[in-house]
Design an enzyme around this catalytic site. Structure first.
Site, PDB file in Angstrom:
ATOM      1  N   ALA A  63       0.862  -1.180   0.000  1.00  0.00           N
ATOM      2  CA  ALA A  63       0.000   0.000   0.000  1.00  0.00           C
ATOM      3  C   ALA A  63       0.899   1.230   0.000  1.00  0.00           C
ATOM      4  CB  ALA A  63      -0.868  -0.021   1.241  1.00  0.00           C
ATOM      5  N   GLU A 105      -0.849  -9.356  -1.588  1.00  0.00           N
ATOM      6  CA  GLU A 105      -2.285  -9.647  -1.485  1.00  0.00           C
ATOM      7  C   GLU A 105      -2.970  -9.617  -2.857  1.00  0.00           C
ATOM      8  OE1 GLU A 105      -2.712  -6.693   1.783  1.00  0.00           O
ATOM      9  OE2 GLU A 105      -3.985  -8.273   2.625  1.00  0.00           O
ATOM     10  N   GLU A 125       3.402  -5.778   7.012  1.00  0.00           N
ATOM     11  CA  GLU A 125       2.533  -4.772   7.647  1.00  0.00           C
ATOM     12  C   GLU A 125       2.781  -4.629   9.141  1.00  0.00           C
ATOM     13  OE1 GLU A 125       1.614  -6.927   5.366  1.00  0.00           O
ATOM     14  OE2 GLU A 125       0.243  -6.002   3.932  1.00  0.00           O
TER      15      GLU A 125
HETATM   16  N1  COA Z   1       4.577   3.398   0.201  1.00  0.00           N
HETATM   17  C1  COA Z   1       5.062   4.596  -0.144  1.00  0.00           C
HETATM   18  N2  COA Z   1       6.338   4.818  -0.463  1.00  0.00           N
HETATM   19  C2  COA Z   1       7.149   3.767  -0.428  1.00  0.00           C
HETATM   20  C3  COA Z   1       6.725   2.475  -0.079  1.00  0.00           C
HETATM   21  C4  COA Z   1       5.369   2.314   0.238  1.00  0.00           C
HETATM   22  N3  COA Z   1       4.850   1.119   0.560  1.00  0.00           N
HETATM   23  N4  COA Z   1       7.773   1.637  -0.133  1.00  0.00           N
HETATM   24  C5  COA Z   1       8.823   2.372  -0.505  1.00  0.00           C
HETATM   25  N5  COA Z   1       8.447   3.653  -0.691  1.00  0.00           N
HETATM   26  C6  COA Z   1       9.298   4.763  -1.130  1.00  0.00           C
HETATM   27  C7  COA Z   1      10.357   5.097  -0.117  1.00  0.00           C
HETATM   28  O1  COA Z   1       9.873   6.013   0.846  1.00  0.00           O
HETATM   29  C8  COA Z   1      11.426   5.697  -0.981  1.00  0.00           C
HETATM   30  O2  COA Z   1      11.019   7.018  -1.279  1.00  0.00           O
HETATM   31  P1  COA Z   1      12.106   8.167  -1.440  1.00  0.00           P
HETATM   32  O3  COA Z   1      12.965   7.753  -2.583  1.00  0.00           O
HETATM   33  O4  COA Z   1      11.284   9.381  -1.662  1.00  0.00           O
HETATM   34  O5  COA Z   1      12.834   8.198  -0.141  1.00  0.00           O
HETATM   35  C9  COA Z   1      11.318   4.904  -2.269  1.00  0.00           C
HETATM   36  O6  COA Z   1      10.007   4.334  -2.261  1.00  0.00           O
HETATM   37  C10 COA Z   1      12.332   3.789  -2.401  1.00  0.00           C
HETATM   38  O7  COA Z   1      12.253   2.973  -1.256  1.00  0.00           O
HETATM   39  P2  COA Z   1      13.555   2.378  -0.565  1.00  0.00           P
HETATM   40  O8  COA Z   1      13.090   1.609   0.615  1.00  0.00           O
HETATM   41  O9  COA Z   1      14.539   3.457  -0.351  1.00  0.00           O
HETATM   42  O10 COA Z   1      14.070   1.420  -1.739  1.00  0.00           O
HETATM   43  P3  COA Z   1      14.784   0.011  -1.652  1.00  0.00           P
HETATM   44  O11 COA Z   1      15.063  -0.385  -3.027  1.00  0.00           O
HETATM   45  O12 COA Z   1      15.853   0.024  -0.625  1.00  0.00           O
HETATM   46  O13 COA Z   1      13.667  -1.012  -1.078  1.00  0.00           O
HETATM   47  C11 COA Z   1      11.515  -2.022  -0.892  1.00  0.00           C
HETATM   48  C12 COA Z   1      12.517  -1.312  -1.806  1.00  0.00           C
HETATM   49  C13 COA Z   1      10.228  -2.207  -1.638  1.00  0.00           C
HETATM   50  C14 COA Z   1      12.061  -3.399  -0.475  1.00  0.00           C
HETATM   51  C15 COA Z   1      11.314  -1.171   0.374  1.00  0.00           C
HETATM   52  O14 COA Z   1      10.969   0.132  -0.023  1.00  0.00           O
HETATM   53  C16 COA Z   1      10.243  -1.626   1.314  1.00  0.00           C
HETATM   54  O15 COA Z   1      10.420  -2.565   2.064  1.00  0.00           O
HETATM   55  N6  COA Z   1       9.106  -0.900   1.301  1.00  0.00           N
HETATM   56  C17 COA Z   1       8.046  -1.096   2.256  1.00  0.00           C
HETATM   57  C18 COA Z   1       7.187  -2.233   1.917  1.00  0.00           C
HETATM   58  C19 COA Z   1       6.051  -2.329   2.889  1.00  0.00           C
HETATM   59  O16 COA Z   1       6.171  -2.186   4.077  1.00  0.00           O
HETATM   60  N7  COA Z   1       4.893  -2.618   2.321  1.00  0.00           N
HETATM   61  C20 COA Z   1       3.746  -2.839   3.089  1.00  0.00           C
HETATM   62  C21 COA Z   1       2.970  -1.599   3.204  1.00  0.00           C
HETATM   63  S1  COA Z   1       1.558  -1.960   4.156  1.00  0.00           S
END
Ligand code: COA
Length: 694
Positions: A63, A105, A125
């Site tokens: 999300a 999901e 989450e």
């Molecule tokens: N919602 C909004 N923004 C998100 C996001 C999300 N779920 N996941 C990542 N972003 C944004 C980050 O804030 C970052 O933004 P920025 O460049 O402005 O700082 C950008 O996407 C890149 O994320 P980053 O974590 O720096 O990249 P990464 O390549 O190291 O890792 C992921 C990628 C997907 C593994 C990691 O971002 C992650 O674990 N995200 C969260 C996933 C999550 O918790 N999802 C469940 C949500 S309920």
């Protein structure tokens, strides 16, 4: 702006593509686009199957966290998932990258899943204080049963594609050509009559009802005192997957999600998520030219130096480890070897990986071997004179343009840099022990540090899988300065009537893994004693000074390593309160004529946390920390501050800045200088702002 979701039909297959960089987060625009395109694809008679795929580096990673905590605009993810699942044509998710949270999901709501070999599936989450809200708690257990579903949702750790295949979560894993594989599967499904396979109707995971019940009960017992509300709710929802009809389970999940999303804990964890990412945005990155780092030298093979070397070896760098004498060097190398032996024994890495990492280590007693190295991390004893000597030696061997990083917790790197001919190449790296495990890295920027050196440090931190935070030169930088205030607040209470055990218990109840006096016993009381001695000359005579720690040190009771500190550490049992320390405290109270008073658990917590927030505000005002959220990141990743509280600055925001300021003023009658509120409080309060707004 291009649409975040597009549709085309190819070979009787409707291909729906999500494109919402950087991580294809499922924002409102994406959900609305998906809903539209799915409906169009369903109505299109030329399309006999649907493939859901994503552009860019990943299948949706969840999300859009930025939308959390606000009213959600329809369609919600659960509705989009229902559309996919109820679809009359087979739906196939083509998964690459990280299918996390809502992304996983969505994939689960499809009838089939094809994954690239490097793909990962996870439900993180819980790390944001919530639970899967797009039907994940109901669909996943139907495929994999309770044990795996509980593990995935309670740890937030992702599954690799192969494991997903073994568990029946993925139907096919391919090395490459994911799109072709998904199209081929679609073609086969169409050729076989186009049957659908809704996950809600699957029941492989429900075949052993007794096992399911037992797994839920065991997990409920294990997490019963977890402070995070979403943890218990996850267990409840997984239980519901077995005992409730699917739609009732979905309704239950929705209610649980809404409750958790609105909680203070979830708010704090969202803050932590963004604070961590924000910390790596520093002014020096603008227009920076990174210095190439291909090899790393580590000077000092003690606990810190060996840990740093392991961290660099783990990240793939060749490492030259230098010690003054052969014995100390051998001990350091032994520590590194033992680390890899243990990792292999525990199955964290395979033998070949361990051998390969060790093969990149060169150990020597000659500084000259550092000549070709791009970056040297000096991790010798924390003493200015010792470090100066090493700096001078390094100045003569380092190649031009090599970076000299000093691992220090307190020392003034400007003074150190001034002793050599290349102060622009000097930067501070404050690692935390054990350096190969702890995620925090304070990158300390000196007056003369070249911005490219700072930017290179941040880039390196990412490669070392650390969370870097920028700090300017100040005694103790960010973390240890906040820690010093935490300890002072605790020491005042100690002298005024609380016991070490009482304070420790209160801070554990707040969420710290251990209390401040337990930490002192673990780290060694002599370290903070040395700092107090070093700062004695600059201490204002009117400042309140608590000498209890000094008196304990004078007995040689330096904590765990001495068998005695605030607690008695017998080999066998759990540490018990040290009665001699209680006697020292009593004697100090008597000699100062302290009027004893009682402290409630809440007051202990407030005094400690508000003292930290006040020190954090001072650090921001002084420019030592760039922003309040950086202070939070330091405390979360380096000092065990509970993530569900978000860090001291977030905790102050949640308490209300006016409340915090009034409490500080109230305590000023006891200690006028320590408790004086940072001017930042007034500045923010008068503009109706909070630390989070900075
Ligand atoms: N919602 C909004 N923004 C998100 C996001 C999300 N779920 N996941 C990542 N972003 C944004 C980050 O804030 C970052 O933004 P920025 O460049 O402005 O700082 C950008 O996407 C890149 O994320 P980053 O974590 O720096 O990249 P990464 O390549 O190291 O890792 C992921 C990628 C997907 C593994 C990691 O971002 C992650 O674990 N995200 C969260 C996933 C999550 O918790 N999802 C469940 C949500 S309920």
């Amino acid at each position: 702006m291009t649409e975040p979701v597009t549709l085309r039909v190819d070979n009787s297959v409707a291909i729906i593509t999500i494109e919402n960089p950087p991580v294809n987060a499922l924002s409102h625009a994406v959900r609305a686009g998906l809903s539209d395109k799915i409906e169009i694809a369903v109505a299109d008679e030329t399309a006999k199957a649907i493939v859901l795929r994503a552009e860019g580096r990943t299948f949706p990673a969840g999300a859009d966290v930025r939308e959390f905590g606000r009213p959600r605009e329809a369609p919600i993810l659960s509705d989009v998932c229902a559309l996919l699942e109820d679809c009359s044509k087979p739906t196939i998710a083509a998964v690459h990258g990280s299918a996390l949270g809502g992304g996983f999901e969505l994939a689960l709501a499809c009838h089939y899943r094809v994954a690239q070999k490097a793909a990962r599936f996870g439900l993180p989450e819980v790390k944001l204080g919530v639970l899967p809200g797009g039907g994940g708690t109901q669909r996943l257990p139907r495929i994999v049963g309770a044990v795996v579903a509980l593990d995935l949702m309670l740890t937030g750790k992702p599954l690799g594609a192969q494991t997903a295949l073994d568990l029946g979560v993925a139907d096919l894993v391919v090395e490459a050509n994911l799109d072709t594989a998904a199209m081929t599967l679609a073609g086969q499904l169409i050729a076989n009559g186009g049957a659908t396979r809704p996950t809600r109707d699957r029941s492989e995971g429900l075949q052993d009802p007794g096992g399911f019940v037992n797994a839920v009960a065991a997990r409920r017992e294990k997490v019963k005192s977890d402070p995070l509300p979403s943890v218990a709710r996850i267990v409840d929802c997984i239980e519901a997957a077995q005992i409730l009809p699917f739609d009732a389970g979905i309704a239950m999940e929705r209610a649980a999600f809404d409750d958790c999303e609105a909680s203070a804990e979830a708010n704090a964890m969202r803050h932590a998520f963004f604070a961590e990412r924000r910390a790596s945005k520093i002014p020096e990155l603008e227009g920076a030219t990174l210095r190439p780092i291909k090899s790393i030298g580590v000077v000092g093979a003690g606990t810190m130096g060996s840990g740093i070397a392991i961290s660099c070896l783990d990240a793939g760098f060749p490492v030259v480890l230098v010690e003054r004498d052969q014995d100390a060097l051998d001990r350091g190398v032994q520590r590194i070897v033992a680390n890899y032996d243990k990792s292999v024994d525990k199955g964290r890495i395979d033998t070949a990986t361990g051998v390969e990492r060790l093969a990149r280590l060169t150990s020597t007693t000659s500084m000259h071997e550092l000549a070709p190295v791009d970056l040297i991390i000096e991790a010798v004893f924390e003493d200015e004179q010792v470090k100066r000597t090493v700096f001078t030696q390094l100045d003569t061997v380092m190649k031009p343009g090599a970076i000299l990083a000093t691992n220090t917790s307190y020392l003034d790197i400007d003074t150190l840099a001034a002793t050599i001919s290349r102060p622009q190449d000097v930067v501070g790296y404050h690692f935390f022990s054990p350096a190969h495990i702890m995620k925090l890295l304070e990158v300390v920027v000196g007056d003369q540090t070249d911005p490219n050196v700072v930017a290179t440090g941040f880039d390196l931190a990412r490669k070392l899988r650390k969370v870097p935070v920028r700090a300017s030169v100040a005694d103790g930088f960010i973390g240890n300065r906040v820690l010093a205030s935490y300890r002072l607040a605790a020491d005042f209470m100690l002298e005024d009537g609380a016991s070490p055990a009482q304070i420790d218990a209160a801070m554990r109840a707040y969420g710290f893994p251990i209390g401040p006096y337990q930490v002192l016993d673990m780290a060694g009381l002599d370290i903070s004693w040395a700092r107090r001695k070093r700062l004695a000359a600059s201490r204002a005579p009117e400042d309140r000074y608590v000498a209890i720690g000094d008196k304990i040190c004078e007995q040689g009771w330096f904590g765990q390593k001495a068998g005695r500190g605030y607690y008695i550490h017998d080999q066998a049992g759990t540490p018990v309160e040290n009665p001699d320390v209680l006697a020292i405290i009593e004697a100090e109270r008597r000699s100062k004529g302290v009027a004893l008073r009682a402290f409630s658990q809440q007051e202990i917590q407030q005094r400690c946390v508000f003292a930290m927030a006040n020190e954090g505000a001072r650090l921001v005002s002084e420019g030592v920390a760039l922003r309040p959220s950086d202070v939070d990141v330091v405390l979360l990743y380096g000092y065990g501050f509970p993530r569900y509280r978000g860090g001291p600055m977030m905790a102050a925001d949640q308490a209300g800045l006016l409340t915090v300021k009034n409490a500080l003023i109230n305590w000023q009658s006891e200690e006028p200088r320590f408790w004086v509120p940072s001017p930042l409080f007034d500045e923010l309060i008068k503009n109706g702002r909070s630390f989070g707004d900075l």
